[in-house]
Design an enzyme around this catalytic site. Structure first.
Site, mmCIF file in Angstrom:
data_model
loop_
_atom_site.group_PDB
_atom_site.id
_atom_site.type_symbol
_atom_site.label_atom_id
_atom_site.label_comp_id
_atom_site.label_asym_id
_atom_site.label_seq_id
_atom_site.Cartn_x
_atom_site.Cartn_y
_atom_site.Cartn_z
ATOM 1 N N ALA B 10 0.827 -1.214 0.000
ATOM 2 C CA ALA B 10 0.000 0.000 0.000
ATOM 3 C C ALA B 10 0.859 1.261 0.000
ATOM 4 O O ALA B 10 0.583 2.221 -0.728
ATOM 5 C CB ALA B 10 -0.925 -0.011 1.215
ATOM 6 N N LYS B 109 10.745 0.820 9.973
ATOM 7 C CA LYS B 109 11.256 1.115 11.320
ATOM 8 C C LYS B 109 12.390 0.187 11.742
ATOM 9 O O LYS B 109 13.270 0.591 12.496
ATOM 10 C CB LYS B 109 10.115 0.987 12.342
ATOM 11 C CG LYS B 109 8.995 1.975 12.143
ATOM 12 C CD LYS B 109 7.909 1.802 13.194
ATOM 13 C CE LYS B 109 7.014 0.598 12.966
ATOM 14 N NZ LYS B 109 6.079 0.693 11.857
ATOM 15 N N GLU B 133 12.022 10.039 7.922
ATOM 16 C CA GLU B 133 10.886 10.780 8.511
ATOM 17 C C GLU B 133 9.642 9.908 8.611
ATOM 18 O O GLU B 133 8.875 10.003 9.574
ATOM 19 C CB GLU B 133 10.599 12.016 7.643
ATOM 20 C CG GLU B 133 9.494 12.920 8.141
ATOM 21 C CD GLU B 133 9.841 13.615 9.454
ATOM 22 O OE1 GLU B 133 9.318 13.146 10.483
ATOM 23 O OE2 GLU B 133 10.607 14.590 9.450
ATOM 24 N N VAL B 136 8.344 7.390 11.845
ATOM 25 C CA VAL B 136 7.675 7.796 13.088
ATOM 26 C C VAL B 136 6.524 8.745 12.782
ATOM 27 O O VAL B 136 6.715 9.787 12.148
ATOM 28 C CB VAL B 136 8.659 8.505 14.055
ATOM 29 C CG1 VAL B 136 7.954 8.866 15.360
ATOM 30 C CG2 VAL B 136 9.865 7.637 14.335
ATOM 31 N N GLY B 138 3.999 8.824 10.749
ATOM 32 C CA GLY B 138 3.493 9.063 9.390
ATOM 33 C C GLY B 138 3.769 10.451 8.858
ATOM 34 O O GLY B 138 4.923 10.859 8.709
ATOM 35 N N GLY B 191 -10.002 -2.091 9.257
ATOM 36 C CA GLY B 191 -8.666 -2.145 8.676
ATOM 37 C C GLY B 191 -7.636 -1.331 9.440
ATOM 38 O O GLY B 191 -6.531 -1.113 8.961
ATOM 39 N N LYS B 209 9.196 3.230 17.792
ATOM 40 C CA LYS B 209 9.249 4.631 17.342
ATOM 41 C C LYS B 209 9.982 5.499 18.370
ATOM 42 O O LYS B 209 10.729 6.411 17.999
ATOM 43 C CB LYS B 209 7.833 5.146 17.091
ATOM 44 C CG LYS B 209 7.195 4.463 15.870
ATOM 45 C CD LYS B 209 5.702 4.664 15.831
ATOM 46 C CE LYS B 209 5.098 3.965 14.615
ATOM 47 N NZ LYS B 209 3.635 3.882 14.692
ATOM 48 N N GLY B 303 -1.190 5.239 6.802
ATOM 49 C CA GLY B 303 -1.932 5.322 5.546
ATOM 50 C C GLY B 303 -0.978 5.620 4.417
ATOM 51 O O GLY B 303 0.058 6.251 4.620
#
Lengths: 163, 326
Positions: B10, B109, B133, B136, B138, B191, B209, B303
């Site tokens: 995705a 990560k 970047e 952590v 998004g 989801g 994170k 996302g």
């Protein structure tokens, strides 16, 4: 403490100086002019933090400045913090959990609000601790955390706004 | 500049769409079973269509090793799924790319949490950059926010909501009175939670994170084992009610206290008017600095497009710094 001052300029400042000189931490000052008494004095409520053994020296210093101490209300355990505990609180000897804090001499459990939804289900409680200073509160929370770890109790600590 | 994208789920596909008309040319893509390489630039709509139809982005028998040996890229974009234990296989791929003198941008990560100091040293030695970047929070620009935006400040404490799944579950428990299992099931249906939600609900994802932030921008040297981790899976509705009675609620909070070398993840009681109390899947990070005071960042933590946003920011930073031909 409630102080009685002469109603002349500079008196309030003069009364507060000994407090900071001696290492006290002023939390609030309530000063209402309409409470002026017939003797042309006024009364001021001061809430402060001070080590107990310094209190007599402070009263003496205030008297020397012509400032009367009308009343002293003492609250030893000023720090308050509530935490949430989740687990089998009764079956892991709740009395002992509370005692471990109370025995310290610098902190105690002041409130316990427990909810037990069903037999064999974990119960949830809000526990309120009081301690004499922020450092000792941290220490008390650390003790509670250790006890909780031994008894498989989950402790939810609060998060402050700024740390 | 030419990009090779490793990982075409995705996030990889979202990034490929977001890169249209940005001036970056995608010369290679790889998923777990196939790869496609064209030094002149791939036809991305065609690759996306093939991926959708067949589940493969390119030819089986070709893989990320072939992309590396082709050398037909300037920046390696590593967006494959995280392996928190070893960082592999992404760690080896990133190490190889840096050793070849290629820039690396990743949302993965694992390699950053496991081996940041080593990778950074290699990148410095080769005169290239490693951008992370997207690892952590998004879309939230927390790495550049701390490194550039708040440069010169000493961070005294960092608190954050770093896992959208947990925040969603706790939000729904509070708002709708759902039990933990009910809220988790709802998060799965929508989801927001993986089939195996362990890493999220046990606080491990948030802890990874924190390790990244501690090591890369807060000058610490910690591993996942140094983080005290408590998850949200035994939070009761009664606990939320007791908190609510005090004008507070319960959220999974990551905490870094650099001065005490302390890193932990745990559910905490937090006042409802605290800036970190955000709803649903949002992420939020609040730092307390010596000069700036308290600064709070809030935004989408996951996302395809929020992640693509963070990757694109790193790519643009590298292009501005290194691409003198542009």
């Amino acid at each position: 403490m409630k102080l009685e001052l002469k109603d002349t300029p500079g008196q309030l400042l003069g009364a507060l100086k000994p407090i900071s000189d001696i290492g006290g931490n002023i939390i609030t000052i309530i000063h209402q002019r309409d409470q002026t008494t017939s003797e042309n004095t006024l009364k001021v409520d001061v809430v402060l933090e001070l080590a107990e053994q310094k209190l007599d020296a402070l009263i003496e210093a205030l008297r020397e400045r012509g400032c009367g101490v009308v009343r002293i209300g003492k609250q030893r355990l000023l720090q308050k913090q509530s935490l949430i505990m989740i687990g089998h609180l009764m079956h892991t000897d709740l009395t002992d959990t509370v005692d471990r804090i109370d025995q310290t001499g610098f902190a105690e459990v002041s409130e316990l609000h427990m909810v037990m939804p069903a037999i064999d289900e974990p119960s949830t409680a809000k526990i309120t601790l009081r301690a004499v200073s922020p450092e000792e509160m941290l220490h008390a929370v650390r003790i509670l955390r250790e006890v909780a770890e031994q008894k498989d109790i989950l402790i939810l600590e609060p998060i402050g706004g700024m740390e | 500049m030419r990009l090779a994208i490793i990982g075409f789920g995705a996030v990889g596909q979202g990034l490929a769409r977001a890169l249209v008309e940005t001036g970056f040319v995608i010369t290679a893509v790889a998923d777990s079973r196939s790869a496609a390489i064209n030094p002149d630039g791939l036809d991305i709509p065609e690759v996306l269509a093939r991926k959708e139809k067949t589940g493969l982005c390119g030819d089986t028998g070709v893989g990320s090793a072939d992309i590396l040996s082709s050398g037909a890229f300037d920046i390696l974009v590593e967006v494959s799924p995280t392996n928190a234990d070893t960082g592999e296989p992404a760690l080896s791929t990133i190490r190889s790319a840096l050793a070849m003198g290629k820039h690396v941008v990743t949302s993965n990560k694992g390699p950053i949490a496991c081996a940041y100091h080593e990778l950074k040293a290699l990148a410095d030695q080769k005169g290239v950059m490693i951008g992370y970047e997207a690892t952590v929070a998004g879309a939230v620009p927390i790495v550049s926010g701390l490194r550039q935006g708040l440069a010169g400040n000493t961070v005294q404490s960092l608190h954050g909501i770093l896992n959208g799944t947990c925040n969603y579950i706790l939000t729904r428990m509070r708002d709708e009175g759902l039990t933990y299992p009910q809220a988790l099931q709802e998060a799965r249906d929508l989801g927001y939670a993986e089939a195996d939600p362990t890493s999220d609900v046990k606080g491990i994802d948030a802890a990874i994170k924190l390790v990244i932030l501690a090591n890369t921008v807060l000058g610490m040297d910690v591993t996942l084992n140094d983080v005290a981790i408590t998850g949200i899976d035994s939070i009761t509705l009664e606990a939320l009610s007791l908190a609510e009675a005090e004008g507070a609620t319960i959220r999974l909070i990551g905490e870094i206290l650099p001065g005490k070398n302390q890193v932990r993840v745990s559910p905490r009681v937090i006042s409802l008017d605290h800036p970190l109390v955000v709803d649903g899947t949002l992420n939020a990070i609040s730092v307390c600095c010596d000069l700036a005071g308290q600064v709070t960042f809030i935004g989408k933590g996951a996302g395809p497009y929020p992640t693509a946003s963070a990757i694109l920011a790193d790519l643009n930073f590298i292009r501005d710094a290194y691409d003198r031909g542009a």
